[in-house]
Scaffold this motif. Structure first.
Motif, short mmCIF file in Angstrom:
data_model
loop_
_atom_site.label_atom_id
_atom_site.label_comp_id
_atom_site.label_asym_id
_atom_site.label_seq_id
_atom_site.Cartn_x
_atom_site.Cartn_y
_atom_site.Cartn_z
N ARG A 93 -1.82 0.09 16.24
CA ARG A 93 -1.95 -0.45 14.90
C ARG A 93 -2.39 0.62 13.90
NH1 ARG A 93 -1.98 -6.12 14.55
NH2 ARG A 93 -3.34 -6.10 12.74
N GLN A 94 -3.24 1.54 14.36
CA GLN A 94 -3.65 2.63 13.49
C GLN A 94 -2.46 3.49 13.09
OE1 GLN A 94 -6.88 3.51 12.23
NE2 GLN A 94 -5.59 4.88 11.02
N VAL A 95 -1.65 3.86 14.07
CA VAL A 95 -0.47 4.68 13.79
C VAL A 95 0.52 3.91 12.93
CG1 VAL A 95 1.51 5.83 14.84
CG2 VAL A 95 -0.74 6.07 15.87
N LEU A 96 0.74 2.64 13.24
CA LEU A 96 1.69 1.85 12.45
C LEU A 96 1.24 1.74 10.99
CD1 LEU A 96 2.57 -1.10 14.88
CD2 LEU A 96 4.07 0.76 14.14
N SER A 97 -0.06 1.57 10.77
CA SER A 97 -0.54 1.45 9.39
C SER A 97 -0.28 2.72 8.60
CB SER A 97 -2.04 1.13 9.38
OG SER A 97 -2.80 2.23 9.84
N GLU A 98 -0.33 3.87 9.27
CA GLU A 98 -0.05 5.14 8.61
C GLU A 98 1.45 5.31 8.39
OE1 GLU A 98 -1.79 7.95 11.23
OE2 GLU A 98 -3.85 7.29 10.85
N ARG A 144 3.55 3.42 5.31
CA ARG A 144 3.41 3.78 3.89
C ARG A 144 4.73 4.28 3.35
NH1 ARG A 144 -2.21 6.96 5.22
NH2 ARG A 144 -3.43 5.11 5.70
N GLY A 145 5.64 3.35 3.12
CA GLY A 145 6.94 3.71 2.58
C GLY A 145 7.96 4.09 3.63
N GLU A 178 7.67 -3.65 -4.69
CA GLU A 178 6.75 -2.60 -4.24
C GLU A 178 6.15 -2.95 -2.89
OE1 GLU A 178 4.76 -0.51 -8.09
OE2 GLU A 178 4.37 -2.67 -7.88
N VAL A 179 5.82 -4.23 -2.68
CA VAL A 179 5.29 -4.66 -1.39
C VAL A 179 6.30 -4.37 -0.29
CG1 VAL A 179 4.50 -6.62 -0.01
CG2 VAL A 179 3.81 -6.43 -2.41
N ALA A 180 7.57 -4.69 -0.55
CA ALA A 180 8.62 -4.44 0.44
C ALA A 180 8.68 -2.95 0.78
CB ALA A 180 9.96 -4.91 -0.11
N LEU A 183 5.75 -1.72 2.93
CA LEU A 183 5.81 -2.20 4.31
C LEU A 183 7.00 -1.62 5.08
CD1 LEU A 183 4.81 -5.94 3.80
CD2 LEU A 183 3.39 -4.06 4.57
N GLY A 184 7.74 -0.71 4.44
CA GLY A 184 8.80 -0.02 5.14
C GLY A 184 10.11 -0.77 5.24
N PHE A 185 10.32 -1.80 4.40
CA PHE A 185 11.59 -2.51 4.40
C PHE A 185 12.62 -1.76 3.57
CE2 PHE A 185 8.71 -5.90 5.67
CZ PHE A 185 9.44 -6.55 6.65
N SER A 186 13.86 -1.78 4.02
CA SER A 186 14.91 -1.03 3.33
C SER A 186 15.25 -1.64 1.98
CB SER A 186 16.17 -0.96 4.21
OG SER A 186 16.62 -2.27 4.54
N GLU A 187 15.05 -2.95 1.84
CA GLU A 187 15.34 -3.62 0.57
C GLU A 187 14.50 -4.90 0.47
OE1 GLU A 187 19.34 -5.88 2.23
OE2 GLU A 187 19.53 -4.16 0.88
N PRO A 188 14.24 -5.38 -0.75
CA PRO A 188 13.40 -6.57 -0.92
C PRO A 188 13.92 -7.80 -0.18
CG PRO A 188 13.61 -5.43 -3.00
CD PRO A 188 14.56 -4.75 -2.06
#
Length: 354
Positions: free
Chosen positions: A257-262, A265-266, A321-323, A326-331
């Motif tokens: 979870r620590q690595v995933l949170s880092e 970020r985009g 921006e939230v999308a 969280l690393g999503f390709s599109e909203p």
């Protein structure tokens, strides 16, 4: 033991008003903001209602707050109290016994250093998801605090409260005037830095790589004059028994979870990339996560959901921006995922009655 113990003399000594015992919940997860708010004269029941909690829930020792609700509780407490240093002030007055057997076992250690070691040893009883570690040598000691990534939104307040409680309690136990050699904080200097200086009374360093309290050897050797050598092993056994009955900390899951949170970020984390960062093969990572009754995709989805709720609490962050965060390709992909997680669209969840 319950969190209802009162020490009026101690409250008077530190120069702050006592807080009614009915305003202090048993649950450690909500103690800090509520005690601080009660000190400032805030209606605690109204504060709880504003974030969707009632007193029965707050007093449930097994209550686990979602990150969004935790953030909302701190935000409401800070706004209603008009006290930016609320966490530090709560740390000064939170009653003895709030932290159950841990409060009592550290009080029986013969010295400050041994008390800090006991605190680190049994801290999982208070917060299973925090990492509190203590090490000492001939030159002094270091107490380090590492919070899980889901506490990012309340990291300063949680750190202030945890370290503030630690310093205040050990000053009382040693019955001596002392201060740490220095404290490093893993975040930027707050606006109420003067209160940090008053409470901790030592050099403060911000934007550090880790949160660490540094102790001199002389401080670690300070005696705790009220410690009872006969009572200590009894309380140590009780604390060890509580710890033994707790489920083991999912070490790999916490690291994941620590690595995933880092990585979130985009970006969009992949199993292969995360496995490389954890120095294991993708197959080994999957196997070890399965042994902890979870999976890479489950942890990624849960963390995204937790972070999404927190981001959506802030109306200044757009859904697009939230999308991205969280690393999503599109909203649209985020919309579908959030609906799957919560049963609501991001817009509907943001507009819901609070």
């Amino acid at each position: 033991m319950t969190a209802r113990v009162k020490d009026v003399a101690f409250l008077a000594k530190v120069g702050v008003p006592a807080v009614s015992s009915r305003d202090i919940p048993v649950n450690v997860a909500v103690s800090a903001p509520l005690v601080g708010a009660a000190r400032a004269g805030v209606d605690v029941d109204a504060l709880l209602a504003a974030v969707g909690l009632d007193r029965a829930a707050a007093e449930d020792a097994d209550l686990a707050l979602a990150p969004a609700q935790r953030n909302a509780l701190w935000r409401e407490a800070l706004v209603r109290s008009r006290d930016p240093a609320l966490a530090l002030h709560a740390a000064e007055i939170i009653p003895w016994g709030t932290f159950d057997v841990v409060d009592y076992v550290v009080a029986q250690a013969p010295s400050l250093g041994e008390g800090l070691a006991a605190l680190a040893r049994y801290f999982r009883i208070i917060r299973p998801d925090f990492n509190l570690a203590f090490e000492a040598d001939a030159s002094g000691g270091r107490l380090s605090l590492d919070l899980p990534p889901t506490f990012a939104g309340v990291q300063p307040y949680t750190t202030e409260f945890t370290l503030g409680c630690t310093i205040a309690r050990f000053r009382r136990l040693t019955e001596a005037t002392w201060s740490p050699e220095a404290i490093d904080f893993k975040y930027a200097a707050p606006g109420h830095r003067d209160e940090y200086a008053r409470v901790f009374q030592c050099p403060l360093r911000f934007d550090a790589d880790a949160t660490v309290v540094h102790f001199s050897r002389a401080a670690l050797d300070l005696r705790q004059p009220r410690a009872d050598a006969l009572l200590r092993p009894v309380l140590e056994r009780a604390a060890a028994d509580v710890l033994a009955r707790m489920p083991p900390a999912p070490r790999l899951t916490a690291q994941l979870r620590q690595v995933l949170s880092e990585e979130l970020r985009g970006g969009s984390p992949t199993l292969e990339h995360v496995a490389r960062r954890l120095a294991v093969s993708p197959r080994t990572l999957n196997r070890r996560l399965q042994a902890e009754n979870t999976s890479f995709q489950q942890q990624l989805a849960e963390l995204r959901c937790e972070l999404a709720r927190g981001y959506l609490e802030n109306p200044r962050i757009s859904i697009a921006e939230v999308a991205y965060l969280l690393g999503f390709s599109e909203p649209s992909a985020f919309h579908r995922a959030f609906k799957r997680w919560t049963g609501h669209s991001p817009q509907a969840w943001r507009a819901r009655p609070r």
